[in-house]
Design a protein around this motif. Structure first.
Motif, PDB file in Angstrom:
ATOM      1  N   ARG A  48       0.833  -1.212   0.000  1.00 29.15           N
ATOM      2  CA  ARG A  48       0.000   0.000   0.000  1.00 29.15           C
ATOM      3  C   ARG A  48       0.857   1.247   0.000  1.00 29.15           C
ATOM      4  O   ARG A  48       0.563   2.229  -0.693  1.00 29.15           O
ATOM      5  CB  ARG A  48      -0.909  -0.023   1.241  1.00 29.15           C
ATOM      6  N   LEU A  49       1.949   1.204   0.744  1.00 25.36           N
ATOM      7  CA  LEU A  49       2.850   2.352   0.800  1.00 25.36           C
ATOM      8  C   LEU A  49       3.519   2.575  -0.549  1.00 25.36           C
ATOM      9  O   LEU A  49       3.686   3.717  -1.003  1.00 25.36           O
ATOM     10  CB  LEU A  49       3.900   2.123   1.887  1.00 25.36           C
ATOM     11  N   GLU A  50       3.905   1.487  -1.213  1.00 26.27           N
ATOM     12  CA  GLU A  50       4.523   1.605  -2.531  1.00 26.27           C
ATOM     13  C   GLU A  50       3.564   2.259  -3.523  1.00 26.27           C
ATOM     14  O   GLU A  50       3.963   3.102  -4.333  1.00 26.27           O
ATOM     15  CB  GLU A  50       4.932   0.218  -3.039  1.00 26.27           C
ATOM     16  N   GLU A  51       2.290   1.880  -3.472  1.00 26.05           N
ATOM     17  CA  GLU A  51       1.287   2.496  -4.340  1.00 26.05           C
ATOM     18  C   GLU A  51       1.178   3.993  -4.082  1.00 26.05           C
ATOM     19  O   GLU A  51       1.059   4.793  -5.011  1.00 26.05           O
ATOM     20  CB  GLU A  51      -0.068   1.832  -4.103  1.00 26.05           C
ATOM     21  N   GLU A  52       1.220   4.363  -2.822  1.00 26.27           N
ATOM     22  CA  GLU A  52       1.106   5.766  -2.450  1.00 26.27           C
ATOM     23  C   GLU A  52       2.280   6.574  -2.985  1.00 26.27           C
ATOM     24  O   GLU A  52       2.106   7.656  -3.548  1.00 26.27           O
ATOM     25  CB  GLU A  52       1.029   5.885  -0.924  1.00 26.27           C
ATOM     26  N   VAL A  53       3.502   6.050  -2.826  1.00 24.77           N
ATOM     27  CA  VAL A  53       4.691   6.758  -3.303  1.00 24.77           C
ATOM     28  C   VAL A  53       4.669   6.856  -4.826  1.00 24.77           C
ATOM     29  O   VAL A  53       4.995   7.900  -5.402  1.00 24.77           O
ATOM     30  CB  VAL A  53       5.973   6.044  -2.824  1.00 24.77           C
ATOM     31  N   ARG A  54       4.293   5.774  -5.490  1.00 24.62           N
ATOM     32  CA  ARG A  54       4.269   5.759  -6.947  1.00 24.62           C
ATOM     33  C   ARG A  54       3.286   6.778  -7.521  1.00 24.62           C
ATOM     34  O   ARG A  54       3.456   7.285  -8.629  1.00 24.62           O
ATOM     35  CB  ARG A  54       3.914   4.363  -7.461  1.00 24.62           C
ATOM     36  N   GLY A  55       2.261   7.100  -6.751  1.00 25.05           N
ATOM     37  CA  GLY A  55       1.242   8.025  -7.236  1.00 25.05           C
ATOM     38  C   GLY A  55       1.683   9.472  -7.278  1.00 25.05           C
ATOM     39  O   GLY A  55       0.970  10.321  -7.835  1.00 25.05           O
ATOM     40  N   HIS A  56       2.855   9.781  -6.752  1.00 26.53           N
ATOM     41  CA  HIS A  56       3.341  11.173  -6.742  1.00 26.53           C
ATOM     42  C   HIS A  56       4.474  11.316  -7.754  1.00 26.53           C
ATOM     43  O   HIS A  56       5.627  10.981  -7.477  1.00 26.53           O
ATOM     44  CB  HIS A  56       3.802  11.560  -5.337  1.00 26.53           C
ATOM     45  N   ARG A  57       4.148  11.807  -8.917  1.00 27.89           N
ATOM     46  CA  ARG A  57       5.110  11.866 -10.021  1.00 27.89           C
ATOM     47  C   ARG A  57       6.242  12.860  -9.786  1.00 27.89           C
ATOM     48  O   ARG A  57       7.324  12.730 -10.355  1.00 27.89           O
ATOM     49  CB  ARG A  57       4.382  12.223 -11.321  1.00 27.89           C
ATOM     50  N   ASN A  58       5.998  13.860  -8.981  1.00 29.29           N
ATOM     51  CA  ASN A  58       7.022  14.882  -8.733  1.00 29.29           C
ATOM     52  C   ASN A  58       7.892  14.544  -7.521  1.00 29.29           C
ATOM     53  O   ASN A  58       8.602  15.395  -7.009  1.00 29.29           O
ATOM     54  CB  ASN A  58       6.359  16.247  -8.529  1.00 29.29           C
ATOM     55  N   GLY A  59       7.825  13.298  -7.097  1.00 26.73           N
ATOM     56  CA  GLY A  59       8.652  12.877  -5.972  1.00 26.73           C
ATOM     57  C   GLY A  59       7.948  13.099  -4.638  1.00 26.73           C
ATOM     58  O   GLY A  59       6.958  13.834  -4.541  1.00 26.73           O
ATOM     59  N   THR A  60       8.458  12.468  -3.626  1.00 27.60           N
ATOM     60  CA  THR A  60       7.877  12.593  -2.292  1.00 27.60           C
ATOM     61  C   THR A  60       8.944  12.302  -1.244  1.00 27.60           C
ATOM     62  O   THR A  60       9.927  11.618  -1.522  1.00 27.60           O
ATOM     63  CB  THR A  60       6.696  11.610  -2.123  1.00 27.60           C
ATOM     64  N   ALA A  61       8.732  12.860  -0.078  1.00 32.76           N
ATOM     65  CA  ALA A  61       9.562  12.482   1.065  1.00 32.76           C
ATOM     66  C   ALA A  61       8.823  11.372   1.812  1.00 32.76           C
ATOM     67  O   ALA A  61       7.590  11.378   1.893  1.00 32.76           O
ATOM     68  CB  ALA A  61       9.803  13.669   1.976  1.00 32.76           C
ATOM     69  N   LEU A  62       9.581  10.421   2.307  1.00 30.19           N
ATOM     70  CA  LEU A  62       9.006   9.280   3.015  1.00 30.19           C
ATOM     71  C   LEU A  62       9.597   9.232   4.415  1.00 30.19           C
ATOM     72  O   LEU A  62      10.821   9.256   4.579  1.00 30.19           O
ATOM     73  CB  LEU A  62       9.316   7.990   2.256  1.00 30.19           C
ATOM     74  N   LEU A  63       8.724   9.190   5.405  1.00 33.19           N
ATOM     75  CA  LEU A  63       9.153   9.241   6.797  1.00 33.19           C
ATOM     76  C   LEU A  63       8.611   8.021   7.537  1.00 33.19           C
ATOM     77  O   LEU A  63       7.415   7.702   7.428  1.00 33.19           O
ATOM     78  CB  LEU A  63       8.637  10.533   7.434  1.00 33.19           C
ATOM     79  N   PHE A  64       9.491   7.344   8.260  1.00 40.52           N
ATOM     80  CA  PHE A  64       9.084   6.234   9.121  1.00 40.52           C
ATOM     81  C   PHE A  64       9.292   6.655  10.574  1.00 40.52           C
ATOM     82  O   PHE A  64      10.342   7.208  10.920  1.00 40.52           O
ATOM     83  CB  PHE A  64       9.887   4.975   8.821  1.00 40.52           C
ATOM     84  N   LEU A  65       8.291   6.390  11.391  1.00 38.58           N
ATOM     85  CA  LEU A  65       8.295   6.822  12.786  1.00 38.58           C
ATOM     86  C   LEU A  65       8.027   5.633  13.700  1.00 38.58           C
ATOM     87  O   LEU A  65       7.111   4.845  13.452  1.00 38.58           O
ATOM     88  CB  LEU A  65       7.216   7.887  12.992  1.00 38.58           C
TER      89      LEU A  65
END
Length: 268
Positions: A18-35
């Motif tokens: 699910r997280l991979e789908e979310e990141v892939r959906g942002h074509r202009n890049g994204t920051a990913l944070l794990f907490l």
């Protein structure tokens, strides 16, 4: 205020998929944070609520908050954020949690992405947060993502130690295998050809310097690096190990962060 969607994880859902789908959906890049809240490793609803509350205050950001109920790790996407901007928000999030949940003790791993990371890379990031012993925000690098090419053989007769090392090393991207004694290790090394052997000196069958010597005499394409992780603290033993080609020597009890650094230095 953004309309951020919070997807509360259940065990049957593929958290990383699910997280991979979310990141892939942002074509202009994204920051990913794990907490990971080390002060409350169960991953409570209160923590999820507070993270969501923080995200909802970010103007114009369609962010996603996900939780892996099996580990208590939270994942947060920040679409379009540069590393500097995401790091600033991570600091604010940390302060927010510490102010609202005094026992949270947040540990954060952060990366700015232009391409969709592999599941293995995301697992490495999540475990970097979960296993961190520092409250400093950890910036995840490409070097860490590339470690999955290295093989480490763990040799220790203590099952608890083997399990801890296997989990920590595997989730950082290393391929791992375990041996309970020196004889099993000597049988596995030519077959599996590890890049590094992480071994105790106190072993059944064959141990200590004879075991080290036998490793170096095996017919393999590339002799493995050898890191000793042992309870033996005698100066003469340490000296003899280095004289016999050991690459590093770490005594128990040990700092996991320091061990990470020693292994990384040997392999790179």
């Amino acid at each position: 205020m953004s309309q951020s969607a919070t997807l509360q994880r259940v065990q049957a859902v593929d958290f990383y998929g699910r997280l991979e789908e979310e990141v892939r959906g942002h074509r202009n890049g994204t920051a990913l944070l794990f907490l990971y809240c080390a002060g409350d490793p169960s991953g409570t609803d209160a923590e999820l609520t507070e993270v969501q509350s923080f995200v909802d205050q970010l103007s114009g950001v369609n962010s996603e908050v996900l939780r892996d109920v099996s580990t208590g790790v939270l994942a947060l996407t920040l679409p379009g954020y540069t590393l500097d901007a995401a790091h600033y928000q991570a600091l604010l999030l940390k302060q927010h949690l510490q102010g609202r949940l005094e026992q949270s003790d947040p540990r954060i791993t952060l990366a700015a992405l232009t391409e969709t990371p592999s599941t293995q890379t995301m697992k490495q990031m999540a475990e970097a947060a979960r296993l961190s012993t520092s409250s400093d925000i950890h910036i995840f690098t490409q070097e860490e993502a590339d470690r999955d090419q290295s093989r480490i053989l763990i040799v220790d007769q203590d099952a608890t130690v083997r399990e801890f090392l296997q989990i920590r090393l595997a989730m950082q991207g290393y391929e791992t295998l375990e041996a309970v004694d020196g004889l099993e290790a000597l049988d596995l090394i030519p077959k599996w050809e590890p890049d590094l052997v992480l071994t105790e000196l106190n072993l059944h069958g064959i141990d200590g310097l004879p075991f080290i010597h036998h490793i170096q005499q095996l017919k393999v394409k590339e002799p493995p690096k050898i890191v000793v992780l042992t309870e033996k603290r005698v100066e003469q033993t340490i000296s003899q190990c280095f004289q016999n080609g050991v690459d590093d020597y770490v005594t128990k009890p040990f700092s996991p962060v320091e061990l990470d650094a020693r292994i990384r230095r040997c392999l790179h």
